[in-house]
Design a protein around this motif. Structure first.
Motif, PDB file in Angstrom:
ATOM      1  N   ARG A 112       0.819  -1.218   0.000  1.00  0.00           N
ATOM      2  CA  ARG A 112       0.000   0.000   0.000  1.00  0.00           C
ATOM      3  C   ARG A 112       0.854   1.270   0.000  1.00  0.00           C
ATOM      4  O   ARG A 112       0.463   2.292  -0.545  1.00  0.00           O
ATOM      5  N   ASP A 113       2.027   1.199   0.630  1.00  0.00           N
ATOM      6  CA  ASP A 113       2.907   2.361   0.715  1.00  0.00           C
ATOM      7  C   ASP A 113       4.327   1.890   0.992  1.00  0.00           C
ATOM      8  O   ASP A 113       4.583   0.693   1.134  1.00  0.00           O
ATOM      9  N   SER A 114       5.263   2.833   1.093  1.00  0.00           N
ATOM     10  CA  SER A 114       6.678   2.479   1.292  1.00  0.00           C
ATOM     11  C   SER A 114       6.925   1.837   2.656  1.00  0.00           C
ATOM     12  O   SER A 114       7.813   0.998   2.795  1.00  0.00           O
ATOM     13  N   ILE A 115       6.131   2.184   3.650  1.00  0.00           N
ATOM     14  CA  ILE A 115       6.286   1.569   4.977  1.00  0.00           C
ATOM     15  C   ILE A 115       5.871   0.105   4.929  1.00  0.00           C
ATOM     16  O   ILE A 115       6.574  -0.773   5.431  1.00  0.00           O
ATOM     17  N   GLY A 116       4.746  -0.183   4.323  1.00  0.00           N
ATOM     18  CA  GLY A 116       4.313  -1.570   4.151  1.00  0.00           C
ATOM     19  C   GLY A 116       5.309  -2.360   3.330  1.00  0.00           C
ATOM     20  O   GLY A 116       5.599  -3.529   3.618  1.00  0.00           O
ATOM     21  N   PHE A 117       5.872  -1.730   2.301  1.00  0.00           N
ATOM     22  CA  PHE A 117       6.876  -2.391   1.458  1.00  0.00           C
ATOM     23  C   PHE A 117       8.115  -2.742   2.279  1.00  0.00           C
ATOM     24  O   PHE A 117       8.629  -3.860   2.198  1.00  0.00           O
ATOM     25  N   ASN A 173       8.243  -3.339   5.341  1.00  0.00           N
ATOM     26  CA  ASN A 173       7.875  -4.394   6.298  1.00  0.00           C
ATOM     27  C   ASN A 173       7.376  -5.669   5.620  1.00  0.00           C
ATOM     28  O   ASN A 173       6.826  -6.547   6.289  1.00  0.00           O
ATOM     29  N   GLN A 174       7.542  -5.759   4.303  1.00  0.00           N
ATOM     30  CA  GLN A 174       7.159  -6.934   3.511  1.00  0.00           C
ATOM     31  C   GLN A 174       5.687  -7.296   3.695  1.00  0.00           C
ATOM     32  O   GLN A 174       5.326  -8.451   3.866  1.00  0.00           O
ATOM     33  N   ARG A 175       4.826  -6.278   3.614  1.00  0.00           N
ATOM     34  CA  ARG A 175       3.373  -6.461   3.727  1.00  0.00           C
ATOM     35  C   ARG A 175       2.771  -6.117   2.350  1.00  0.00           C
ATOM     36  O   ARG A 175       2.551  -4.956   2.044  1.00  0.00           O
ATOM     37  N   TYR A 176       2.534  -7.155   1.558  1.00  0.00           N
ATOM     38  CA  TYR A 176       2.177  -6.994   0.151  1.00  0.00           C
ATOM     39  C   TYR A 176       0.675  -7.093  -0.081  1.00  0.00           C
ATOM     40  O   TYR A 176      -0.037  -7.788   0.630  1.00  0.00           O
ATOM     41  N   ILE A 177       0.218  -6.396  -1.139  1.00  0.00           N
ATOM     42  CA  ILE A 177      -1.184  -6.505  -1.569  1.00  0.00           C
ATOM     43  C   ILE A 177      -1.285  -7.119  -2.965  1.00  0.00           C
ATOM     44  O   ILE A 177      -2.374  -7.472  -3.405  1.00  0.00           O
ATOM     45  N   PHE A 178      -0.144  -7.260  -3.657  1.00  0.00           N
ATOM     46  CA  PHE A 178      -0.134  -7.808  -5.012  1.00  0.00           C
ATOM     47  C   PHE A 178       1.247  -8.367  -5.304  1.00  0.00           C
ATOM     48  O   PHE A 178       2.264  -7.777  -4.913  1.00  0.00           O
ATOM     49  N   VAL A 179       1.274  -9.491  -6.010  1.00  0.00           N
ATOM     50  CA  VAL A 179       2.537 -10.039  -6.500  1.00  0.00           C
ATOM     51  C   VAL A 179       2.257 -10.751  -7.823  1.00  0.00           C
ATOM     52  O   VAL A 179       1.194 -11.346  -7.999  1.00  0.00           O
ATOM     53  N   ASP A 180       3.196 -10.629  -8.784  1.00  0.00           N
ATOM     54  CA  ASP A 180       3.071 -11.393 -10.027  1.00  0.00           C
ATOM     55  C   ASP A 180       4.424 -11.988 -10.396  1.00  0.00           C
ATOM     56  O   ASP A 180       5.445 -11.654  -9.798  1.00  0.00           O
ATOM     57  N   ASN A 181       4.416 -12.896 -11.378  1.00  0.00           N
ATOM     58  CA  ASN A 181       5.648 -13.587 -11.756  1.00  0.00           C
ATOM     59  C   ASN A 181       6.271 -13.040 -13.032  1.00  0.00           C
ATOM     60  O   ASN A 181       7.092 -13.717 -13.650  1.00  0.00           O
ATOM     61  N   PHE A 182       5.908 -11.850 -13.433  1.00  0.00           N
ATOM     62  CA  PHE A 182       6.438 -11.190 -14.634  1.00  0.00           C
ATOM     63  C   PHE A 182       5.974 -11.874 -15.913  1.00  0.00           C
ATOM     64  O   PHE A 182       6.404 -11.511 -16.985  1.00  0.00           O
ATOM     65  N   GLU A 183       5.149 -12.892 -15.804  1.00  0.00           N
ATOM     66  CA  GLU A 183       4.684 -13.600 -16.989  1.00  0.00           C
ATOM     67  C   GLU A 183       3.172 -13.571 -17.063  1.00  0.00           C
ATOM     68  O   GLU A 183       2.607 -12.674 -17.681  1.00  0.00           O
ATOM     69  N   GLY A 193      18.239  -1.078  -8.331  1.00  0.00           N
ATOM     70  CA  GLY A 193      19.311  -2.078  -8.339  1.00  0.00           C
ATOM     71  C   GLY A 193      19.659  -2.395  -9.781  1.00  0.00           C
ATOM     72  O   GLY A 193      19.182  -1.743 -10.711  1.00  0.00           O
ATOM     73  N   ASP A 194      20.497  -3.395  -9.986  1.00  0.00           N
ATOM     74  CA  ASP A 194      20.919  -3.750 -11.345  1.00  0.00           C
ATOM     75  C   ASP A 194      19.748  -4.121 -12.245  1.00  0.00           C
ATOM     76  O   ASP A 194      19.676  -3.702 -13.383  1.00  0.00           O
ATOM     77  N   GLU A 195      18.846  -4.934 -11.735  1.00  0.00           N
ATOM     78  CA  GLU A 195      17.714  -5.382 -12.529  1.00  0.00           C
ATOM     79  C   GLU A 195      16.402  -5.187 -11.781  1.00  0.00           C
ATOM     80  O   GLU A 195      15.506  -6.027 -11.853  1.00  0.00           O
ATOM     81  N   ALA A 196      16.261  -4.058 -11.081  1.00  0.00           N
ATOM     82  CA  ALA A 196      15.048  -3.811 -10.298  1.00  0.00           C
ATOM     83  C   ALA A 196      14.660  -2.333 -10.388  1.00  0.00           C
ATOM     84  O   ALA A 196      15.522  -1.465 -10.499  1.00  0.00           O
ATOM     85  N   TRP A 197      13.325  -2.086 -10.345  1.00  0.00           N
ATOM     86  CA  TRP A 197      12.797  -0.738 -10.434  1.00  0.00           C
ATOM     87  C   TRP A 197      11.722  -0.539  -9.380  1.00  0.00           C
ATOM     88  O   TRP A 197      10.850  -1.389  -9.203  1.00  0.00           O
ATOM     89  N   LEU A 198      11.795   0.619  -8.697  1.00  0.00           N
ATOM     90  CA  LEU A 198      10.728   1.001  -7.769  1.00  0.00           C
ATOM     91  C   LEU A 198       9.593   1.594  -8.589  1.00  0.00           C
ATOM     92  O   LEU A 198       9.825   2.368  -9.515  1.00  0.00           O
ATOM     93  N   PHE A 209       2.908   1.059  -3.769  1.00  0.00           N
ATOM     94  CA  PHE A 209       4.346   1.324  -3.899  1.00  0.00           C
ATOM     95  C   PHE A 209       5.007  -0.040  -3.912  1.00  0.00           C
ATOM     96  O   PHE A 209       4.648  -0.914  -3.126  1.00  0.00           O
ATOM     97  N   GLY A 210       5.948  -0.255  -4.819  1.00  0.00           N
ATOM     98  CA  GLY A 210       6.586  -1.565  -4.859  1.00  0.00           C
ATOM     99  C   GLY A 210       7.755  -1.635  -5.801  1.00  0.00           C
ATOM    100  O   GLY A 210       8.294  -0.616  -6.227  1.00  0.00           O
ATOM    101  N   GLU A 211       8.100  -2.857  -6.145  1.00  0.00           N
ATOM    102  CA  GLU A 211       9.289  -3.099  -6.957  1.00  0.00           C
ATOM    103  C   GLU A 211       9.016  -4.200  -7.964  1.00  0.00           C
ATOM    104  O   GLU A 211       8.290  -5.154  -7.692  1.00  0.00           O
ATOM    105  N   CYS A 212       9.623  -4.063  -9.138  1.00  0.00           N
ATOM    106  CA  CYS A 212       9.640  -5.113 -10.150  1.00  0.00           C
ATOM    107  C   CYS A 212      11.106  -5.369 -10.495  1.00  0.00           C
ATOM    108  O   CYS A 212      11.891  -4.435 -10.624  1.00  0.00           O
ATOM    109  N   GLY A 213      11.431  -6.635 -10.621  1.00  0.00           N
ATOM    110  CA  GLY A 213      12.803  -6.939 -10.972  1.00  0.00           C
ATOM    111  C   GLY A 213      13.117  -8.417 -10.925  1.00  0.00           C
ATOM    112  O   GLY A 213      12.272  -9.252 -10.644  1.00  0.00           O
TER     113      GLY A 213
END
Length: 159
Positions: free
Chosen positions: A62-67, A69-79, A128-133, A154-158
């Motif tokens: 939901r936000d950078s604080i939740g991120f 603390n590893q408290r997620y609302i969505f995750v995908d496998n890039f596929e 990071g090398d292969e990650a984007w906020l 707020f999150g990351e893909c990589g």
């Protein structure tokens, strides 16, 4: 005695499931029933990735604080697979389509037999090398009730 009377009034008002309002329109009196609105569709937090999510992925909070603390609302496998937690249940969805939009965002649609999810991700900065906020919005819709919940993330893909 006075305290007991106040407590009884308070407790009896808590047990009511409907509220009645009396309105006057011209010379006509009528009553309407006002039911409290309940939001049945809840996009909830989870802390562990499903086993199908390995390697490259996007994971949003939901936000950078939740991120942090590893408290997620969505995750995908890039596929083609995504997960959200709805009303206490971890729900698996399949990607249907993705499109680049004019506002430098990407909109991806996921679906299963019960829900549609639209994820709009705005162009992020390298973390990071292969990650984007990233930041954006998630819009969850129940197919059965047409109820909608929308939230920013707020999150990351990589990889």
């Amino acid at each position: 005695m006075r305290i007991l009377l106040i407590a009884l009034i308070f407790l009896s008002s808590c047990n009511q499931t409907q509220k009645k309002k009396k309105k006057e329109v011209g010379d006509i009196d009528f009553e309407t029933h006002v039911e409290p609105m309940e939001e049945n569709l809840k996009l909830q937090v989870f802390t562990k990735f499903p086993t199908e999510i390995e390697g490259c992925s996007c994971y949003f909070s939901r936000d950078s604080i939740g991120f942090a603390n590893q408290r997620y609302i969505f995750v995908d496998n890039f596929e083609d697979v995504a997960f959200v937690k709805v009303n206490g249940e971890l729900v698996r969805l399949t990607r249907k389509r993705s499109e680049d939009l004019e506002d430098n965002s990407v909109k991806t649609i996921y679906k299963n037999e019960n829900y549609n999810i639209s994820v709009k991700v705005f162009e992020g900065k390298t973390s990071g090398d292969e990650a984007w906020l990233n930041q954006g919005t998630i819009r969850l819709r129940s197919i059965q009730t047409d109820e909608v919940v929308e939230t920013e993330f707020f999150g990351e893909c990589g990889c």
